[in-house]
Scaffold this motif. Structure first.
Motif, PDB file in Angstrom:
ATOM      1  N   PRO A  13       0.824  -1.227   0.000  1.00  0.00           N
ATOM      2  CA  PRO A  13       0.000   0.000   0.000  1.00  0.00           C
ATOM      3  C   PRO A  13       0.848   1.263   0.000  1.00  0.00           C
ATOM      4  O   PRO A  13       1.917   1.319   0.605  1.00  0.00           O
ATOM      5  N   GLU A  14       0.360   2.284  -0.681  1.00  0.00           N
ATOM      6  CA  GLU A  14       1.118   3.522  -0.820  1.00  0.00           C
ATOM      7  C   GLU A  14       1.185   4.298   0.490  1.00  0.00           C
ATOM      8  O   GLU A  14       2.195   4.916   0.813  1.00  0.00           O
ATOM      9  N   LYS A  15       0.087   4.279   1.266  1.00  0.00           N
ATOM     10  CA  LYS A  15       0.065   4.987   2.540  1.00  0.00           C
ATOM     11  C   LYS A  15       0.772   4.169   3.622  1.00  0.00           C
ATOM     12  O   LYS A  15       0.932   2.964   3.499  1.00  0.00           O
ATOM     13  N   GLU A  16       1.179   4.866   4.691  1.00  0.00           N
ATOM     14  CA  GLU A  16       1.855   4.188   5.791  1.00  0.00           C
ATOM     15  C   GLU A  16       0.962   3.102   6.386  1.00  0.00           C
ATOM     16  O   GLU A  16      -0.234   3.298   6.596  1.00  0.00           O
ATOM     17  N   VAL A  17       1.556   1.952   6.659  1.00  0.00           N
ATOM     18  CA  VAL A  17       0.843   0.834   7.273  1.00  0.00           C
ATOM     19  C   VAL A  17       1.446   0.583   8.653  1.00  0.00           C
ATOM     20  O   VAL A  17       2.668   0.431   8.787  1.00  0.00           O
ATOM     21  N   VAL A  18       0.602   0.577   9.673  1.00  0.00           N
ATOM     22  CA  VAL A  18       1.052   0.306  11.035  1.00  0.00           C
ATOM     23  C   VAL A  18       0.481  -1.048  11.469  1.00  0.00           C
ATOM     24  O   VAL A  18      -0.726  -1.241  11.499  1.00  0.00           O
ATOM     25  N   ILE A  19       1.359  -1.991  11.765  1.00  0.00           N
ATOM     26  CA  ILE A  19       0.941  -3.304  12.257  1.00  0.00           C
ATOM     27  C   ILE A  19       1.168  -3.329  13.760  1.00  0.00           C
ATOM     28  O   ILE A  19       2.308  -3.259  14.229  1.00  0.00           O
ATOM     29  N   ASP A  20       0.086  -3.393  14.506  1.00  0.00           N
ATOM     30  CA  ASP A  20       0.144  -3.448  15.968  1.00  0.00           C
ATOM     31  C   ASP A  20      -0.456  -4.778  16.393  1.00  0.00           C
ATOM     32  O   ASP A  20      -1.658  -4.877  16.647  1.00  0.00           O
ATOM     33  N   ALA A  21       0.377  -5.813  16.408  1.00  0.00           N
ATOM     34  CA  ALA A  21      -0.102  -7.169  16.691  1.00  0.00           C
ATOM     35  C   ALA A  21       0.898  -7.886  17.572  1.00  0.00           C
ATOM     36  O   ALA A  21       2.107  -7.892  17.288  1.00  0.00           O
ATOM     37  N   ASN A  22       0.403  -8.480  18.651  1.00  0.00           N
ATOM     38  CA  ASN A  22       1.271  -9.211  19.577  1.00  0.00           C
ATOM     39  C   ASN A  22       1.966 -10.362  18.868  1.00  0.00           C
ATOM     40  O   ASN A  22       1.416 -10.983  17.951  1.00  0.00           O
ATOM     41  N   ILE A  23       3.186 -10.653  19.311  1.00  0.00           N
ATOM     42  CA  ILE A  23       3.991 -11.710  18.706  1.00  0.00           C
ATOM     43  C   ILE A  23       4.370 -12.750  19.743  1.00  0.00           C
ATOM     44  O   ILE A  23       4.780 -12.419  20.857  1.00  0.00           O
ATOM     45  N   CYS A  24       4.211 -14.006  19.362  1.00  0.00           N
ATOM     46  CA  CYS A  24       4.663 -15.128  20.192  1.00  0.00           C
ATOM     47  C   CYS A  24       5.893 -15.729  19.520  1.00  0.00           C
ATOM     48  O   CYS A  24       5.878 -15.961  18.308  1.00  0.00           O
ATOM     49  N   TYR A  25       6.936 -16.007  20.280  1.00  0.00           N
ATOM     50  CA  TYR A  25       8.139 -16.628  19.717  1.00  0.00           C
ATOM     51  C   TYR A  25       8.299 -18.025  20.296  1.00  0.00           C
ATOM     52  O   TYR A  25       8.351 -18.206  21.505  1.00  0.00           O
ATOM     53  N   ASN A  26       8.374 -19.006  19.410  1.00  0.00           N
ATOM     54  CA  ASN A  26       8.592 -20.392  19.805  1.00  0.00           C
ATOM     55  C   ASN A  26      10.057 -20.720  19.566  1.00  0.00           C
ATOM     56  O   ASN A  26      10.476 -20.972  18.436  1.00  0.00           O
ATOM     57  N   ALA A  27      10.862 -20.694  20.627  1.00  0.00           N
ATOM     58  CA  ALA A  27      12.299 -20.917  20.501  1.00  0.00           C
ATOM     59  C   ALA A  27      12.603 -22.326  20.015  1.00  0.00           C
ATOM     60  O   ALA A  27      13.589 -22.542  19.306  1.00  0.00           O
ATOM     61  N   ARG A  28      11.766 -23.275  20.380  1.00  0.00           N
ATOM     62  CA  ARG A  28      11.993 -24.669  19.956  1.00  0.00           C
ATOM     63  C   ARG A  28      11.915 -24.786  18.439  1.00  0.00           C
ATOM     64  O   ARG A  28      12.674 -25.516  17.818  1.00  0.00           O
ATOM     65  N   GLU A  29      10.979 -24.061  17.833  1.00  0.00           N
ATOM     66  CA  GLU A  29      10.809 -24.119  16.383  1.00  0.00           C
ATOM     67  C   GLU A  29      11.568 -23.007  15.662  1.00  0.00           C
ATOM     68  O   GLU A  29      11.679 -23.020  14.436  1.00  0.00           O
ATOM     69  N   GLY A  30      12.053 -22.003  16.412  1.00  0.00           N
ATOM     70  CA  GLY A  30      12.799 -20.925  15.791  1.00  0.00           C
ATOM     71  C   GLY A  30      11.941 -20.009  14.950  1.00  0.00           C
ATOM     72  O   GLY A  30      12.428 -19.395  13.995  1.00  0.00           O
ATOM     73  N   ARG A  31      10.656 -19.882  15.295  1.00  0.00           N
ATOM     74  CA  ARG A  31       9.736 -19.042  14.517  1.00  0.00           C
ATOM     75  C   ARG A  31       8.882 -18.188  15.446  1.00  0.00           C
ATOM     76  O   ARG A  31       8.647 -18.546  16.601  1.00  0.00           O
ATOM     77  N   SER A  32       8.423 -17.064  14.916  1.00  0.00           N
ATOM     78  CA  SER A  32       7.477 -16.215  15.638  1.00  0.00           C
ATOM     79  C   SER A  32       6.114 -16.320  14.979  1.00  0.00           C
ATOM     80  O   SER A  32       6.000 -16.648  13.791  1.00  0.00           O
ATOM     81  N   PHE A  33       5.073 -16.032  15.771  1.00  0.00           N
ATOM     82  CA  PHE A  33       3.698 -16.093  15.278  1.00  0.00           C
ATOM     83  C   PHE A  33       2.937 -14.875  15.784  1.00  0.00           C
ATOM     84  O   PHE A  33       3.190 -14.381  16.879  1.00  0.00           O
ATOM     85  N   VAL A  34       2.013 -14.384  14.979  1.00  0.00           N
ATOM     86  CA  VAL A  34       1.153 -13.286  15.384  1.00  0.00           C
ATOM     87  C   VAL A  34      -0.058 -13.843  16.107  1.00  0.00           C
ATOM     88  O   VAL A  34      -0.632 -14.854  15.705  1.00  0.00           O
ATOM     89  N   GLU A  35      -0.439 -13.187  17.205  1.00  0.00           N
ATOM     90  CA  GLU A  35      -1.628 -13.618  17.931  1.00  0.00           C
ATOM     91  C   GLU A  35      -2.878 -13.434  17.074  1.00  0.00           C
ATOM     92  O   GLU A  35      -3.028 -12.417  16.388  1.00  0.00           O
ATOM     93  N   ILE A  36      -3.756 -14.420  17.124  1.00  0.00           N
ATOM     94  CA  ILE A  36      -5.032 -14.353  16.413  1.00  0.00           C
ATOM     95  C   ILE A  36      -6.156 -14.433  17.446  1.00  0.00           C
ATOM     96  O   ILE A  36      -6.230 -15.395  18.212  1.00  0.00           O
ATOM     97  N   ASN A  37      -6.982 -13.409  17.472  1.00  0.00           N
ATOM     98  CA  ASN A  37      -8.086 -13.343  18.444  1.00  0.00           C
ATOM     99  C   ASN A  37      -7.591 -13.472  19.876  1.00  0.00           C
ATOM    100  O   ASN A  37      -8.187 -14.164  20.701  1.00  0.00           O
ATOM    101  N   GLY A  38      -6.452 -12.828  20.145  1.00  0.00           N
ATOM    102  CA  GLY A  38      -5.951 -12.780  21.511  1.00  0.00           C
ATOM    103  C   GLY A  38      -5.188 -13.995  21.969  1.00  0.00           C
ATOM    104  O   GLY A  38      -4.843 -14.103  23.150  1.00  0.00           O
ATOM    105  N   SER A  39      -4.898 -14.948  21.079  1.00  0.00           N
ATOM    106  CA  SER A  39      -4.148 -16.135  21.491  1.00  0.00           C
ATOM    107  C   SER A  39      -3.242 -16.586  20.355  1.00  0.00           C
ATOM    108  O   SER A  39      -3.510 -16.339  19.184  1.00  0.00           O
TER     109      SER A  39
END
Length: 314
Positions: free
Chosen positions: A138-164
């Motif tokens: 998108p041409e306009k500024e995009v602000v993503i304000d979403a909690n992140i969970c990091y799973n160290a065992r898998e080496g990946r992060s995930f965005v919370e969906i519906n608060g979990s």
């Protein structure tokens, strides 16, 4: 293999060579010396941009970690600066991921490093990244304000969906990133990324959440990535099995590029094929035959972008 290692003195008891029939006694220390091959890094130079009395500013190329970690010891920014420029000791003020290129600030004393880190934490110093993403951002500024969970065992992060998070065992942390499109060619876009918070893989996972993942970031191009812990491999290696970065026609037949991207580097306890040639600037007596460093020239992950990596710090 174990018998040969004992006879060669690579397996010792209380730092002494023993016979293969030796019976280890209680409380004795067993040491096993291994010949370690460091994973190769691209041969781009670590450029010294400004060298002051108490601060050093350098350009870090992609694929090189900042400091010794994991299998890396000499093939690091700190190691290269010491070996090729005689700059030591150095104290990193901040870090960049191994695959990210950009500016790095080092302090030449612990006190100066603490002072600069406090400025970073107080947001008196700002960092801006540039990433190449898939699609027309998108041409306009995009602000993503979403909690992140990091799973160290898998080496990946995930965005919370519906608060979990996807994995209920992990709780997300607040995360916010601001994105601004720089330009686009209709297929890819260059995007400026400014961190409001600093979470693990924040830019990568927030761009995935926005529907515009980084173009050659195999770990976040697809949401369906095999488990790295179940397969016993690194997160990027697990992802490479289901998702490969786009390649231009000039590289489709380059088997070396593909092999170097996916090769799993291991520790060979009895290496007979490694030349006993220490790289320039390293102490031969210090390393002997126990460490062989490799830096090679080769294509980066991205073949259609002015940047050789998936993200760049300005």
């Amino acid at each position: 293999m174990t018998t040969i290692a004992v006879k060669c003195g690579r397996i010792r008891v209380d730092d002494k060579m023993v016979h293969t029939s030796y019976v280890v006694q209680s409380s004795q220390k067993i040491s096993h010396f291994l010949h370690r091959h460091e994973p190769p890094v691209l041969a781009g130079d670590v450029l010294v941009l400004q060298n002051e009395a108490d601060i050093l500013t350098v350009y870090k190329p992609a694929s090189v970690p900042v400091h010794p970690c994991g299998q890396y010891r000499k093939n690091t920014v700190v190691g290269i600066l010491q070996a090729e420029h005689g700059l030591a000791p150095l104290y990193p003020v901040h870090r960049l991921d191994r695959l990210v290129s950009g500016l790095l600030i080092f302090a030449k004393s612990a006190d100066k490093a603490d002072f600069l880190r406090q400025q970073v934490e107080a947001r008196l110093l700002q960092k801006e990244y540039i990433a190449k993403v898939i699609g027309v951002f998108p041409e306009k500024e995009v602000v993503i304000d979403a909690n992140i969970c990091y799973n160290a065992r898998e080496g990946r992060s995930f965005v919370e969906i519906n608060g979990s998070c996807i994995d209920k065992a992990f709780k997300g942390k607040t995360a916010c990133t601001k994105f601004t499109r720089i330009n686009t060619n209709g297929k890819y876009s260059l995007v400026s990324c400014k961190l409001v918070t600093g979470r693990t893989h924040q830019i990568r996972v927030h761009l995935q959440c926005a529907g515009h993942p980084i173009a050659n970031d195999m770990l976040y191009l697809s949401e369906d990535v095999p488990s790295r812990s179940a397969n016993g491999v690194g997160a990027d290696r697990a992802a490479s099995g289901t998702c490969k970065p786009p390649m231009s026609n000039s590289h489709k037949d380059d088997s070396f590029a593909e092999d170097s991207a996916s090769e799993e580097f291991s520790i060979d306890p009895m290496c007979t094929n490694c030349p006993n040639l220490p790289p320039k600037g390293y102490d031969e007596d210090e390393e002997g035959i126990w460490l062989h460093c490799v830096r090679y020239s080769g294509p980066g992950w991205c073949y259609e972008c002015p940047f050789p990596d998936w993200a760049h710090l300005c």
